[in-house]
Design an enzyme around this catalytic site. Structure first.
Site, PDB file in Angstrom:
ATOM      1  N   CYS A  63      33.653  40.558  17.623  1.00  0.00           N
ATOM      2  CA  CYS A  63      33.233  39.259  17.100  1.00  0.00           C
ATOM      3  C   CYS A  63      31.751  39.340  16.789  1.00  0.00           C
ATOM      4  CB  CYS A  63      33.546  38.141  18.079  1.00  0.00           C
ATOM      5  SG  CYS A  63      32.581  38.225  19.571  1.00  0.00           S
ATOM      6  N   ARG A  68      34.155  24.294  19.218  1.00  0.00           N
ATOM      7  CA  ARG A  68      34.894  25.136  20.175  1.00  0.00           C
ATOM      8  C   ARG A  68      34.448  24.872  21.600  1.00  0.00           C
ATOM      9  NH1 ARG A  68      35.142  31.276  18.934  1.00  0.00           N
ATOM     10  NH2 ARG A  68      36.300  30.987  20.844  1.00  0.00           N
ATOM     11  N   ASP A 124      24.618  33.074  27.655  1.00  0.00           N
ATOM     12  CA  ASP A 124      25.074  31.911  26.885  1.00  0.00           C
ATOM     13  C   ASP A 124      23.996  30.830  26.753  1.00  0.00           C
ATOM     14  OD1 ASP A 124      27.489  33.145  26.583  1.00  0.00           O
ATOM     15  OD2 ASP A 124      28.580  31.896  28.017  1.00  0.00           O
ATOM     16  N   ARG A 173      32.750  43.937  22.020  1.00  0.00           N
ATOM     17  CA  ARG A 173      33.567  43.301  23.048  1.00  0.00           C
ATOM     18  C   ARG A 173      34.931  43.969  23.273  1.00  0.00           C
ATOM     19  NH1 ARG A 173      33.002  36.925  22.777  1.00  0.00           N
ATOM     20  NH2 ARG A 173      33.238  37.120  25.006  1.00  0.00           N
ATOM     21  N   LYS A 233      34.262  24.769  29.703  1.00  0.00           N
ATOM     22  CA  LYS A 233      35.194  25.466  28.797  1.00  0.00           C
ATOM     23  C   LYS A 233      35.632  26.806  29.375  1.00  0.00           C
ATOM     24  CE  LYS A 233      33.533  28.139  25.388  1.00  0.00           C
ATOM     25  NZ  LYS A 233      33.998  29.507  25.140  1.00  0.00           N
ATOM     26  N   ASN A 234      34.655  27.607  29.820  1.00  0.00           N
ATOM     27  CA  ASN A 234      34.996  28.972  30.219  1.00  0.00           C
ATOM     28  C   ASN A 234      35.748  29.046  31.536  1.00  0.00           C
ATOM     29  OD1 ASN A 234      34.037  29.977  27.888  1.00  0.00           O
ATOM     30  ND2 ASN A 234      32.094  30.754  28.717  1.00  0.00           N
TER      31      ASN A 234
END
Ligand code: EPZ
Length: 430
Positions: A120, A402, A310, A125, A22-23
């Site tokens: 968030c 997500r 993560d 951030r 994803k990233n």
């Protein structure tokens, strides 16, 4: 809102193919703004975040076509012309990485108006490093009413960017802008994450001259224009690590394929220290645990190749059943222990103070209703649920959608008792 129900106790046995990262995918998609020719991305994960960015890109002028290729899902992106340089609050707020369209828009058209992303649940951030990097490339940046107005009427010019500390997003963003700047850009103290190397590889296939990606000094010789390319998205190292921890938590033997074990070496070292068997192979790795008690180990998150933030929540879930006390220090984000109180609802013994969590292993976890707060936190609750007695129901699974492709299917193919419960339950608030 969907929920996920897990009945704990089933061991995991089988194979899990890992999806594209994803990233990486979302930054590669943004790179399509840099050329009028088509960019074909293969090994694309189909996730809420990639769909979401696709929508934003379409608004900016990109044609986005999803297809099933020879080697799985792919996305064809073509931005013949930028029809709008405006990324509104509603679209950027929902996914922070949308902010990274600013650099490519500016590089290609000399102007952009992009909403600030805001904070968030995992921390404030800010994007100050992103903006300073673009200024170092000659952009004029003004902030009004929550928007970044960026201008470089004569085009961007190469410059020196000395990052005060590592930022994955700011390094990628600067790279996405500097490839079309006039002259040389040198970035020092650049982030070294594998997703940056993937982005540099793709940009180089498109005709850019980027060297040093994956080290702390990146050099970019700007070019007048980029062309189309075909690029395979790298395997998702966080998904890989997540299923490695899931297998360790539930027990059994799981082979993770279409991935690379070296991307998560820091995690694997800690898993081995905790007593989990890990065998790397050409196409990924095998994780095995046969009922032996786990040992408590200490972990500190860090920039790559350190222990990924993560994967911190997932590892904390694993440590809830370890023998002894483990200490987990979070050094990247200031508020990334939202999963701790939810794990405690399952019977975990966790004390959080500042950036440190102490986890005293318990004999067993017990199923409960829990709430997902962010993407990685939510998957840690699924992992805990795999080993908890009885049923665990994870609410707000849109966070999971997500970033984890076909999570229930991948786990149930290995024997997990997991299912999605569709729709609302009365009284649930977002
Ligand atoms: C990326 O976020 C990932 N997101 C994150 O994954 C990941 O946790 C993080 O890198 C660290 O590895 C994506 O790639 C989309 P940073 P990013 O800039 O780029 C501070 C997930 O679950 N900072 O390296 O936003 C920042 O607040 C997500 O998939 C500034 O102060 O991370 C943080 O404390 C969550 N100013 C630290 O730097 C800035 O301008 C590192 O953040 C930028 C960052």
């Amino acid at each position: 809102m969907d929920r996920i129900a897990i009945t704990g106790g089933a061991r995991l046995n089988g194979e899990i193919p890992i999806s594209g990262a994803k990233n990486s995918a979302i930054k590669l998609m943004a790179a399509s703004l840099l050329t009028e020719e088509p960019l074909r991305l293969t090994n694309m994960p189909r996730l809420a975040d990639t769909r979401f960015l696709g929508k934003l890109l379409q608004r900016l002028g990109t044609e986005v076509v999803e297809a099933e290729g020879e080697d799985g899902p792919e996305t064809l992106l073509r931005t013949k012309e930028i029809v709008s340089g405006f990324a509104p609050y509603d679209l950027v707020r929902q996914m922070r990485a949308s902010f990274n369209v600013l650099g490519p828009l500016l590089a290609r058209t000399g102007q952009a108006k992009v909403s600030l992303p805001g904070g968030c649940t995992i921390g404030a951030r800010p994007v100050d490093l992103h903006l300073k990097a673009l200024e170092a490339l000659g952009a004029r940046i003004d902030l009004h009413e929550g928007y970044v107005y960026a201008q470089a009427p004569g085009g961007l010019t190469g410059g020196r960017i000395d990052f005060p500390f590592n930022s994955v997003g700011a390094t990628e963003h600067a790279m996405l802008a500097a490839v079309l700047a006039r002259g040389e850009t040198v970035m020092t103290n650049a982030a070294c994450e594998p997703e940056l190397v993937d982005l540099a590889d793709c940009l180089n296939k498109m005709g850019a001259h980027v060297t040093g990606a994956g080290t702390s000094v990146i050099r970019i010789q700007g070019v007048g224009q980029l062309h189309g390319a075909v690029h395979a998205v790298m395997p998702d190292r966080i998904e890989t690590g997540t299923y490695a921890v899931a297998a360790a938590m539930a027990g059994g033997e799981v082979r993770l394929t279409r991935t690379r074990s070296d991307f998560i070496q820091a995690l694997l070292d800690k898993m081995v220290e905790a007593g989990v068997e890990v065998t790397p192979h050409n196409d990924g790795l095998t994780v095995r645990r046969n009922g032996a008690l786990l040992k408590a180990v200490e972990v500190e998150t860090g920039v790559y190749p350190g222990f990924a933030t993560d994967l911190q929540a997932q590892f904390m879930a694993l440590m809830t059943l370890a023998d002894g006390e483990s200490v987990i220090k979070e050094t990247i984000f200031e508020n990334r222990f939202m999963h701790a109180p939810e794990l405690s609802r399952l019977g975990a013994d966790i004390a959080v103070q500042g950036g440190e969590a102490r986890i005293r292993g318990v004999q067993a976890l017990e199923g409960a209703q829990v709430m997902a707060t962010d993407l990685r936190a939510s998957v840690s609750l699924v992992i805990a649920g795999l080993a908890a007695r009885g049923e665990t129901v994870v609410h707000r699974v849109y966070h999971l959608d997500r970033g984890f492709e076909r999570l229930e299917q991948k786990l149930s193919d290995c024997g997990a008792q997991i299912r999605r419960l569709k729709g609302d339950i009365e009284g649930e608030e977002d």
